[in-house]
Design a protein around this motif. Structure first.
Motif, PDB file in Angstrom:
ATOM      1  N   LYS B 137       0.834  -1.198   0.000  1.00 41.74           N
ATOM      2  CA  LYS B 137       0.000   0.000   0.000  1.00 41.74           C
ATOM      3  C   LYS B 137       0.873   1.253   0.000  1.00 41.74           C
ATOM      4  O   LYS B 137       0.521   2.262  -0.606  1.00 41.74           O
ATOM      5  N   GLU B 141      -0.189   3.922  -2.844  1.00 45.10           N
ATOM      6  CA  GLU B 141      -1.013   5.054  -2.422  1.00 45.10           C
ATOM      7  C   GLU B 141      -0.572   6.327  -3.146  1.00 45.10           C
ATOM      8  O   GLU B 141       0.522   6.392  -3.708  1.00 45.10           O
ATOM      9  N   TYR B 142      -1.425   7.324  -3.096  1.00 43.27           N
ATOM     10  CA  TYR B 142      -1.218   8.494  -3.955  1.00 43.27           C
ATOM     11  C   TYR B 142       0.150   9.144  -3.723  1.00 43.27           C
ATOM     12  O   TYR B 142       0.821   9.549  -4.667  1.00 43.27           O
ATOM     13  N   THR B 161      -4.178   7.878  -9.080  1.00 48.79           N
ATOM     14  CA  THR B 161      -4.626   7.286  -7.813  1.00 48.79           C
ATOM     15  C   THR B 161      -4.822   5.798  -8.051  1.00 48.79           C
ATOM     16  O   THR B 161      -5.933   5.337  -8.311  1.00 48.79           O
ATOM     17  N   LEU B 163      -4.988   3.108  -6.357  1.00 52.98           N
ATOM     18  CA  LEU B 163      -5.932   2.312  -5.560  1.00 52.98           C
ATOM     19  C   LEU B 163      -7.371   2.816  -5.672  1.00 52.98           C
ATOM     20  O   LEU B 163      -8.295   2.144  -5.224  1.00 52.98           O
ATOM     21  N   GLY B 164      -7.551   3.990  -6.238  1.00 48.81           N
ATOM     22  CA  GLY B 164      -8.889   4.565  -6.319  1.00 48.81           C
ATOM     23  C   GLY B 164      -9.387   4.746  -7.729  1.00 48.81           C
ATOM     24  O   GLY B 164     -10.390   5.421  -7.962  1.00 48.81           O
ATOM     25  N   ASP B 165      -8.695   4.160  -8.670  1.00 48.08           N
ATOM     26  CA  ASP B 165      -9.090   4.260 -10.072  1.00 48.08           C
ATOM     27  C   ASP B 165      -9.678   2.912 -10.496  1.00 48.08           C
ATOM     28  O   ASP B 165      -9.019   1.879 -10.353  1.00 48.08           O
ATOM     29  N   PRO B 166     -10.922   2.905 -10.996  1.00 50.20           N
ATOM     30  CA  PRO B 166     -11.544   1.620 -11.345  1.00 50.20           C
ATOM     31  C   PRO B 166     -10.767   0.834 -12.399  1.00 50.20           C
ATOM     32  O   PRO B 166     -10.927  -0.382 -12.501  1.00 50.20           O
ATOM     33  N   PRO B 253     -12.854   1.102  -6.120  1.00 53.10           N
ATOM     34  CA  PRO B 253     -14.034   1.944  -5.958  1.00 53.10           C
ATOM     35  C   PRO B 253     -15.280   1.308  -6.585  1.00 53.10           C
ATOM     36  O   PRO B 253     -15.194   0.716  -7.659  1.00 53.10           O
TER      37      PRO B 253
END
Lengths: 429, 305
Positions: B137, B141-142, B161, B163-166, B253
């Motif tokens: 992580k 992470e960003y 991002t 971890l936050g990009d589909p 997400p």
């Protein structure tokens, strides 16, 4: 078909499972927990709470009780991630702590959930009188309450005063001002508020704060109407405004970069004594200021109301973060009730509030707020305090909101889809 | 052609007084069998029963028949989650098999430092998946190492991002599980390679087979049992994946990296839909069972093997 009239074969299958579990657990039946005989002799009470922040009053209060009564209280901190499952399991197996923290509402450790299952003992008297009469439905079922509030923790913005000055902005009163402030503060290197949308609580915490002004300021009974089926999320303009505002906040740069997946990274820096480059924390209870004051002793914080749809619609959302309950099947129930009676005395509630940096349980008044809450005193004095929304929503509704909101930022969800998913989750419950 | 018959093995003369081992009976395994029955099968059966109820995890419940299963298959998001589950499994199978084989071939013989390198490649499998995921992580992470490295190389346009990009969240998890799973596949292939007689490869060399031909026609056929074991093990590990997803993306997400195991956990233990969660769990069990049966069919001994 009720549980009592199900076929015998599944019952036998279930019996094997239960028997194996009991055999492996080394217990024969669910018996009331016992730390001694409540009718006399050496009683030792056990008290469990979810361990999260650095500031907890429970050990202090236990020692004080022992000094005053001679009755020992063993305090058991349980790591917060496993707390709900631990309490639920222990309650059903009959070895729950004598006293343990719960919460209002229908969540996993909610008083409605555990109380309606017959697992909690009824709370009466002075402790029950601390419950806001408008919130009684979140404290139990069938007219009984199964826990009492330990303190009030306003849900508002905990603002770093120094960062506000450095960013060259003032705390906004309205959402439209906030969106402008976001751009200014971002250009000066500060995010308006911390976004941790990788953690579920951020999405609903943020949405409910906005809805406090756009929905509940003018319709405080909205939740009751939703439960009755008179309104829906999709057909409520205030809710559409709240969810749209989240999308607008993201677009305006109100959150730090990478907010859509951030979780607890923020605390790594804070733990090392670094002040974060954000103006505020807005998605939890304001008692976080107490932990921040210990971790960042050179910083000062103030608690502001979250901006409203209009300045007049701003509201202070009052959260009863924790309630205290005891198990229905408890050999020490009389001793547990005695501790509850003692803890609900005003001087003890004040001490809990002082340690946690919150407001004593009972009615929130301007006089009960310490200096850190100065910016919200006028709102409290004007009676602009609302109960926490969503307490009695079915679990799936909050979960749908938590799941969908990050999708607003990634393009996976529209505002309409978020609202319809929440309505669908309600219909499923 | 006269068929040659192998001499039959003769049974030893019975001795006076039975040897100690002769006291061995099936019931010697009784305690272990009982433990497996109680811990594994009884619990599974109980869980199966709850799949047909509306149990919330506390209090009473009612039998609801197939309602949970109907709800599952009517929910398009669940179908997406099942798709992710299969993607993780296939990605882990393909990734760890190819890389494990490559490492095994590279470290089979020749290199003086091969024992140290084998240990380094194998080490991640000995670590907690949860701990490994939290370390990774810090990479994804960003403000993590990956974006920092891209920035240092002047490749800011590739920062995202993760971890936050589909589009990337699921692949961060895939990266971690392959990284951690390569070691076990490598060990399986090393064991397989050690069983290939050196004479076979020497004979192929004498026949002027090049490196690729020796691999294609000698090594790979001999490694077939190892490939089967490695692929099926990694496939089943991939189906049961939980810790890395929880630690890295939480399934987000919007469920883009969620698998069945995580959905079971959320439904049963976070949202209090124990019956629904049990039904999901049963579906996951059936999927794993299907693959396990396929594995048994593929790996069963055939005449001539």
């Amino acid at each position: 078909m009720s549980q009592h009239s199900r076929p015998r074969r599944p019952l036998a299958i279930l019996g094997i499972g239960v028997a194996s579990a009991l055999l492996l657990a080394g217990c024969s039946t669910a018996e009331p927990s016992s730390g001694g005989d409540s009718s006399g002799g050496d009683v030792t009470l056990t008290f469990a709470y979810p361990k999260a922040g650095a500031t907890t009053p429970w050990e202090t209060m236990a020692e004080k009780y022992t000094e005053e009564t001679g009755i020992k209280v063993e305090v058991e901190p349980i790591y917060i991630d496993g707390y709900d499952a631990a309490i639920s399991t222990r309650l059903q197996s009959g070895n729950a702590p004598d006293l343990f923290l719960t919460e209002p509402g229908s969540g996993p450790k909610g008083l409605v959930t555990l109380g309606s299952a017959g697992l909690l003992g009824e709370v009466t008297g002075q402790a029950a009188d601390l419950i806001n009469s408008a919130e009684t439905s979140a404290y139990g079922s069938d007219g009984k309450v199964y826990g009492f509030p330990l303190y009030n923790a306003p849900r508002a913005a905990v603002v770093f005063d120094g960062n506000l000055d450095k960013a060259g902005v003032q705390w906004p009163d309205t959402i439209s001002d906030m969106l402008a402030t976001c751009k200014t503060s971002k250009s000066n290197g500060y995010a308006f508020t911390l976004g941790q949308f990788g953690s579920s609580f951020t999405a609903d915490g943020q949405a409910l704060l906005i809805a406090a002004s756009s929905v509940y300021a003018n319709d405080p009974d909205w939740d009751a109407k939703r439960a009755a089926g008179d309104v829906t999320f999709s057909d409520t303009d205030g809710w559409r405004y709240a969810i749209q505002t989240l999308s607008d906040m993201y677009a305006a740069g109100c959150y730090q970069d990478g907010a859509e997946a951030a979780q607890g990274e923020f605390w790594t820096g804070v733990g090392a004594g670094e002040t974060p480059s954000v103006l505020s924390l807005t998605t939890g209870e304001a008692d976080i200021w107490k932990d921040l004051s210990q971790l960042l002793p050179n910083e000062t914080t103030s608690v502001y109301a979250f901006p409203g749809q209009t300045a007049d619609d701003r509201r202070v959302v009052n959260s009863v973060k924790f309630t205290l309950s005891y198990a229905a099947a408890n050999a020490n129930s009389e001793a547990a009730k005695a501790y509850i009676d003692w803890l609900s005395q005003p001087e003890n509630l004040q001490q809990i509030a002082d340690i946690t940096g919150t407001v004593p349980a009972g009615e929130v008044t301007a006089d009960s707020l310490e200096s850190v809450y100065e910016p919200i005193k006028s709102l409290v004095a004007d009676g602009k305090v609302i109960s926490e929304p969503g307490l009695t929503w079915p679990n799936g509704v909050l979960a749908a909101m938590q799941e969908d909101v990050p999708g607003l930022f990634t393009g996976q969800k529209t505002v309409d889809q978020v609202l319809s998913d929440m309505d669908a989750a309600w219909a499923k419950s | 052609m006269q068929r040659r018959t192998r001499p039959r093995a003769t049974t030893p003369e019975p001795r006076a007084g039975r040897p100690l081992i002769a006291f061995g009976r099936w019931w010697w395994a009784g305690p272990a069998l009982l433990a497996v029955l109680l811990v594994q099968y009884a619990a599974t059966l109980a869980g199966t029963f709850f799949a047909f109820t509306d149990y919330s995890g506390v209090g009473t419940f009612t039998l609801t028949g197939l309602d949970n299963f109907v709800a599952i298959f009517q929910d398009p998001s669940v179908l997406g989650v099942i798709g992710n589950t299969l993607l993780y499994a296939v990605a882990q199978m393909v990734g760890t098999t190819i890389l494990g084989l490559a490492f095994a071939l590279a470290l089979h013989r020749g290199l003086k430092s091969r024992y140290v390198l084998r240990a380094i490649v194998f080490l991640p499998i000995a670590l907690s998946p949860l701990a490994v995921s939290y370390v990774w992580k810090f990479v994804f992470e960003y403000d993590g190492l990956l974006n920092q490295a891209l920035g240092a190389l002047g490749l800011e346009q590739f920062q995202r991002t993760w971890l936050g990009d589909p589009e990337t969240a699921i692949w961060t998890v895939v990266t971690v599980i392959i990284w951690q799973g390569v070691g076990i596949s490598m060990v399986i292939f090393l064991a397989g390679l050690s069983r290939i007689p050196a004479e076979l490869e020497e004979a192929a060399s004498l026949d002027r087979a090049n490196l690729w031909q020796r691999f294609r026609y000698v090594t790979l056929p001999a490694l077939r049992p190892s490939v089967t074991v490695a692929t099926m093990l990694s496939l089943i590990f991939g189906l049961r994946l939980f810790d890395p997803i929880l630690a890295l993306t939480g399934g987000g997400p919007v469920s883009s990296s969620k698998n069945l195991a995580l959905l079971v956990y959320e439904q049963a233990f976070t949202q209090g839909n124990f019956g629904y969660g049990a039904a999901l769990s049963l579906i996951l069990t059936v999927i794993i069972l299907i693959f396990a049966i396929i594995q048994q069919l593929i790996t069963r001994e055939r005449p001539g093997d």
